[in-house]
Design a protein around this motif. Structure first.
Motif, PDB file in Angstrom:
ATOM      1  N   SER A  91       0.106 -26.720  36.234  1.00  0.00           N
ATOM      2  CA  SER A  91       1.476 -27.253  36.197  1.00  0.00           C
ATOM      3  C   SER A  91       2.239 -26.587  35.071  1.00  0.00           C
ATOM      4  O   SER A  91       1.723 -26.400  33.968  1.00  0.00           O
ATOM      5  N   SER A  92       3.470 -26.200  35.364  1.00  0.00           N
ATOM      6  CA  SER A  92       4.303 -25.547  34.361  1.00  0.00           C
ATOM      7  C   SER A  92       4.968 -26.591  33.461  1.00  0.00           C
ATOM      8  O   SER A  92       5.545 -27.556  33.934  1.00  0.00           O
ATOM      9  N   LYS A  93       4.877 -26.384  32.147  1.00  0.00           N
ATOM     10  CA  LYS A  93       5.542 -27.257  31.196  1.00  0.00           C
ATOM     11  C   LYS A  93       6.916 -26.728  30.812  1.00  0.00           C
ATOM     12  O   LYS A  93       7.617 -27.314  30.008  1.00  0.00           O
ATOM     13  N   GLU A  94       7.284 -25.603  31.392  1.00  0.00           N
ATOM     14  CA  GLU A  94       8.551 -24.978  31.049  1.00  0.00           C
ATOM     15  C   GLU A  94       9.702 -25.690  31.747  1.00  0.00           C
ATOM     16  O   GLU A  94       9.676 -25.896  32.960  1.00  0.00           O
ATOM     17  N   PRO A  95      10.728 -26.096  31.026  1.00  0.00           N
ATOM     18  CA  PRO A  95      11.881 -26.767  31.656  1.00  0.00           C
ATOM     19  C   PRO A  95      12.682 -25.767  32.480  1.00  0.00           C
ATOM     20  O   PRO A  95      12.615 -24.555  32.247  1.00  0.00           O
ATOM     21  N   PRO A  96      13.463 -26.243  33.463  1.00  0.00           N
ATOM     22  CA  PRO A  96      14.296 -25.342  34.253  1.00  0.00           C
ATOM     23  C   PRO A  96      15.259 -24.565  33.367  1.00  0.00           C
ATOM     24  O   PRO A  96      15.778 -25.079  32.372  1.00  0.00           O
ATOM     25  N   LEU A  97      15.492 -23.325  33.722  1.00  0.00           N
ATOM     26  CA  LEU A  97      16.352 -22.444  32.945  1.00  0.00           C
ATOM     27  C   LEU A  97      17.633 -22.173  33.733  1.00  0.00           C
ATOM     28  O   LEU A  97      17.584 -21.621  34.834  1.00  0.00           O
ATOM     29  N   ARG A  98      18.767 -22.568  33.183  1.00  0.00           N
ATOM     30  CA  ARG A  98      20.051 -22.295  33.820  1.00  0.00           C
ATOM     31  C   ARG A  98      20.629 -20.996  33.265  1.00  0.00           C
ATOM     32  O   ARG A  98      20.642 -20.768  32.060  1.00  0.00           O
ATOM     33  N   ASP A  99      21.094 -20.157  34.188  1.00  0.00           N
ATOM     34  CA  ASP A  99      21.644 -18.870  33.794  1.00  0.00           C
ATOM     35  C   ASP A  99      22.503 -18.345  34.947  1.00  0.00           C
ATOM     36  O   ASP A  99      22.512 -18.915  36.039  1.00  0.00           O
ATOM     37  N   ASN A 100      23.221 -17.275  34.676  1.00  0.00           N
ATOM     38  CA  ASN A 100      23.905 -16.541  35.745  1.00  0.00           C
ATOM     39  C   ASN A 100      22.952 -15.455  36.221  1.00  0.00           C
ATOM     40  O   ASN A 100      22.718 -14.461  35.519  1.00  0.00           O
ATOM     41  N   TRP A 101      22.391 -15.647  37.426  1.00  0.00           N
ATOM     42  CA  TRP A 101      21.315 -14.802  37.922  1.00  0.00           C
ATOM     43  C   TRP A 101      21.866 -13.728  38.855  1.00  0.00           C
ATOM     44  O   TRP A 101      22.442 -14.012  39.894  1.00  0.00           O
ATOM     45  N   LEU A 102      21.674 -12.477  38.466  1.00  0.00           N
ATOM     46  CA  LEU A 102      22.077 -11.338  39.284  1.00  0.00           C
ATOM     47  C   LEU A 102      20.971 -11.021  40.278  1.00  0.00           C
ATOM     48  O   LEU A 102      19.793 -10.881  39.895  1.00  0.00           O
ATOM     49  N   VAL A 103      21.319 -10.906  41.559  1.00  0.00           N
ATOM     50  CA  VAL A 103      20.340 -10.568  42.597  1.00  0.00           C
ATOM     51  C   VAL A 103      20.128  -9.057  42.573  1.00  0.00           C
ATOM     52  O   VAL A 103      20.984  -8.281  43.008  1.00  0.00           O
ATOM     53  N   LEU A 104      18.988  -8.645  42.047  1.00  0.00           N
ATOM     54  CA  LEU A 104      18.690  -7.221  41.922  1.00  0.00           C
ATOM     55  C   LEU A 104      18.229  -6.612  43.242  1.00  0.00           C
ATOM     56  O   LEU A 104      18.520  -5.451  43.537  1.00  0.00           O
ATOM     57  N   ALA A 147      13.206 -16.522  60.226  1.00  0.00           N
ATOM     58  CA  ALA A 147      13.540 -15.882  58.961  1.00  0.00           C
ATOM     59  C   ALA A 147      13.229 -16.819  57.798  1.00  0.00           C
ATOM     60  O   ALA A 147      13.319 -18.043  57.932  1.00  0.00           O
ATOM     61  N   PRO A 148      12.842 -16.289  56.642  1.00  0.00           N
ATOM     62  CA  PRO A 148      12.649 -17.129  55.452  1.00  0.00           C
ATOM     63  C   PRO A 148      13.914 -17.901  55.119  1.00  0.00           C
ATOM     64  O   PRO A 148      15.032 -17.455  55.411  1.00  0.00           O
ATOM     65  N   SER A 149      13.732 -19.066  54.501  1.00  0.00           N
ATOM     66  CA  SER A 149      14.855 -19.984  54.286  1.00  0.00           C
ATOM     67  C   SER A 149      15.796 -19.536  53.170  1.00  0.00           C
ATOM     68  O   SER A 149      16.987 -19.842  53.189  1.00  0.00           O
ATOM     69  N   VAL A 150      15.286 -18.823  52.163  1.00  0.00           N
ATOM     70  CA  VAL A 150      16.101 -18.416  51.022  1.00  0.00           C
ATOM     71  C   VAL A 150      16.692 -17.036  51.287  1.00  0.00           C
ATOM     72  O   VAL A 150      15.974 -16.103  51.670  1.00  0.00           O
ATOM     73  N   ALA A 151      17.994 -16.902  51.094  1.00  0.00           N
ATOM     74  CA  ALA A 151      18.664 -15.615  51.287  1.00  0.00           C
ATOM     75  C   ALA A 151      19.738 -15.450  50.218  1.00  0.00           C
ATOM     76  O   ALA A 151      20.652 -16.270  50.102  1.00  0.00           O
ATOM     77  N   LEU A 152      19.618 -14.395  49.415  1.00  0.00           N
ATOM     78  CA  LEU A 152      20.598 -14.085  48.363  1.00  0.00           C
ATOM     79  C   LEU A 152      20.877 -12.588  48.423  1.00  0.00           C
ATOM     80  O   LEU A 152      20.061 -11.777  47.976  1.00  0.00           O
ATOM     81  N   PRO A 153      22.011 -12.184  48.968  1.00  0.00           N
ATOM     82  CA  PRO A 153      22.297 -10.760  49.115  1.00  0.00           C
ATOM     83  C   PRO A 153      22.325 -10.034  47.775  1.00  0.00           C
ATOM     84  O   PRO A 153      22.791 -10.566  46.760  1.00  0.00           O
ATOM     85  N   THR A 154      21.837  -8.812  47.790  1.00  0.00           N
ATOM     86  CA  THR A 154      21.811  -7.976  46.587  1.00  0.00           C
ATOM     87  C   THR A 154      23.221  -7.758  46.038  1.00  0.00           C
ATOM     88  O   THR A 154      24.159  -7.516  46.792  1.00  0.00           O
ATOM     89  N   GLY A 155      23.339  -7.862  44.712  1.00  0.00           N
ATOM     90  CA  GLY A 155      24.607  -7.593  44.052  1.00  0.00           C
ATOM     91  C   GLY A 155      25.405  -8.826  43.694  1.00  0.00           C
ATOM     92  O   GLY A 155      26.361  -8.732  42.928  1.00  0.00           O
ATOM     93  N   LEU A 156      25.012  -9.993  44.223  1.00  0.00           N
ATOM     94  CA  LEU A 156      25.730 -11.218  43.892  1.00  0.00           C
ATOM     95  C   LEU A 156      25.118 -11.875  42.658  1.00  0.00           C
ATOM     96  O   LEU A 156      23.962 -11.625  42.303  1.00  0.00           O
ATOM     97  N   THR A 157      25.895 -12.719  42.016  1.00  0.00           N
ATOM     98  CA  THR A 157      25.426 -13.501  40.875  1.00  0.00           C
ATOM     99  C   THR A 157      25.622 -14.975  41.190  1.00  0.00           C
ATOM    100  O   THR A 157      26.675 -15.378  41.688  1.00  0.00           O
ATOM    101  N   VAL A 158      24.597 -15.779  40.884  1.00  0.00           N
ATOM    102  CA  VAL A 158      24.660 -17.206  41.162  1.00  0.00           C
ATOM    103  C   VAL A 158      24.345 -17.980  39.886  1.00  0.00           C
ATOM    104  O   VAL A 158      23.394 -17.652  39.163  1.00  0.00           O
TER     105      VAL A 158
END
Length: 457
Positions: A260-273, A310-321
């Motif tokens: 089990s991970s003890k690391e808390p969720p990390l919020r950031d602006n994530w660039l889809v590489l 198709a897999p459920s998660v889809a994040l096009p390259t080049g976007l930031t979320v």
């Protein structure tokens, strides 16, 4: 793990598979074709008959944990498999996750399913008074009992690792040629022994060995390399007490022990590489690489699609979320899950800080020291030029020409490489990709003319 009336996702179902071969086999049964008399209840039970090679279909039922006592998930199947869950249970859950199983109108489960569910309900009811404290309040789980269970599992894994060491010794003593003559049955039987030892990670690696003999020129070398890595994992487990804590945690994860991970969720602006899919039979695996603009952290999202979906998660390259990421335990902490998203993905012109070829190799080497079983490491190369290597293949060379990384054969024949060569035009570019023991696999690029990431997949 589930709430009444809430279905699991495909990723949650496939995460239950004890090994990669079970995940692949279960995904093939995630279509309606072989199934009949399927049904589900509001309490979280799912059942159905699956046609097999015999005259009678397999009776499969799963309690997802929403029944009395919430003691699931639990599985029951009339097939002879010793894996839990078996491929039939995984296929049934995939049908359910995709909405292909409905609650029977005015009908309960068939007798064979109702009997098993009734017995589970009785056992849960019998345990309830013992689990309640004064005034009917629940008491915490017994930590001593949990410790004893963990010790028993560790002992079984140790016995399995010792047995596997002996089998590897016998293989090398008799010569690798016997692996080609013995066929896949030898490896499948050994993998089954590792499943019995509750070491799914060892079982999965053993099954991968079975596909190497007679797989083409140079297979003895590849088999010896994989046997060496498996031997290293065995020895790591058998001597885990002497390892640094981080490396010991990696060994436990590779063997198949949950953490089990003890690391808390990390919020950031994530660039889809990068986002790309790989297909293995009826199972599609999607890999999405993200880069946090503030944390400077690179993480990997994995999602799966079974039975042609198709897999459920889809994040096009080049976007930031703008989103939260929950990291998985393990060396390098690359694997993560996508949490809450606070805004819709938007285009972005950011990029990770790049490194040269020498620094990329050093980063990969450092990652291998923490996890010797690592296949690749995410790297952003800066100021490199795609060019033909002296041996006739392709490479990514530093602008000064002093060092270069080879591009492995599969990537060197893909349309993405020609697009990269055209974008470069002989000038240096920045490239994101996966650096591994076979070379560098380009996934996306930036040119001096365009600040936005360009996918090569």
């Amino acid at each position: 793990m589930t709430q009444q009336g809430v279905r699991w996702t495909t990723d949650q179902v496939l995460a239950l598979a004890p090994d990669a071969s079970s995940r692949k086999a279960g995904s093939k049964l995630g279509a309606a074709g072989p199934w009949s008399e399927t049904g589900t209840s509001d309490e979280g039970a799912v059942w159905g008959l699956c046609k097999g090679s015999g005259s009678k279909p397999y009776q499969t039922i799963v309690d997802t944990g929403g029944g009395p006592g919430g003691t699931g998930p639990a599985y029951k199947c009339s097939c002879p498999s010793r894996k839990f869950p078996c491929k039939h249970a995984l296929g049934l859950l995939l049908l359910w996750a995709n909405g292909d199983i409905r609650v029977p109108d005015g009908q309960g489960p068939p007798d064979w399913a109702g009997q098993w569910l009734g017995e589970r309900a009785k056992r849960a009811e019998a345990k309830q008074p013992a689990a309640a404290g004064p005034g009917g309040t629940a008491t915490p789980a017994d930590p001593e009992a949990a410790r004893r269970r963990a010790e028993r599992r560790a002992q079984r894994i140790t016995a399995g690792a010792a047995e596997l060491e002996q089998r590897l010794t016998d293989l090398l003593r008799g010569g690798l040629a016997q692996a080609e003559q013995a066929g896949y049955g030898l490896w499948e039987e050994t993998a089954a022994r590792m499943v019995d030892a509750q070491a799914p990670g060892l079982a999965s690696r053993v099954r991968e060995l079975g596909a190497i003999p007679a797989s083409g020129p140079g297979w003895p070398v590849r088999l010896l390399e994989e046997c060496a890595l498996l031997h290293l994992l065995d020895q790591g487990w058998l001597h885990r007490a002497a390892l640094p804590e981080d490396l010991a945690a990696t060994v436990r994860s590779r063997v198949g022990l949950p953490a089990s991970s003890k690391e808390p969720p990390l919020r950031d602006n994530w660039l889809v590489l990068s986002q790309y899919d790989t297909a293995d039979g009826h199972l599609t695996t999607r890999r999405i690489w993200l880069y946090g603009s503030e944390s400077a952290r690179t993480v990997l999202l994995l999602s799966f699609g079974a039975a042609g979906r198709a897999p459920s998660v889809a994040l096009p390259t080049g976007l930031t979320v703008d989103a939260e990421i929950a990291g998985h335990p393990g060396a390098g902490a690359l694997r993560a899950e996508l949490g809450e998203q606070f805004s819709a993905p938007v285009p972005s012109g950011g990029r990770p800080a790049g490194v040269g070829v020498g620094q990329a190799l050093a980063a990969y080497g450092q990652a291998l020291s923490a996890d010797p079983w690592l296949e690749s490491w995410p790297v952003t190369l800066t100021d490199v030029i795609p060019s033909q290597s002296p041996g006739g293949g392709w490479q990514l060379a530093d602008a000064d020409g002093k060092s270069a990384l080879p591009i492995p054969a599969p990537a060197a024949t893909s349309p993405g490489l020609w697009r990269l060569v055209a974008l470069s035009g002989g000038a240096p570019v920045t490239i994101f990709g996966e650096c591994g023991h076979t070379g560098f696999h380009p996934l996306s690029t930036w040119t001096r003319a365009s600040p936005e990431v360009i996918s090569l997949c």
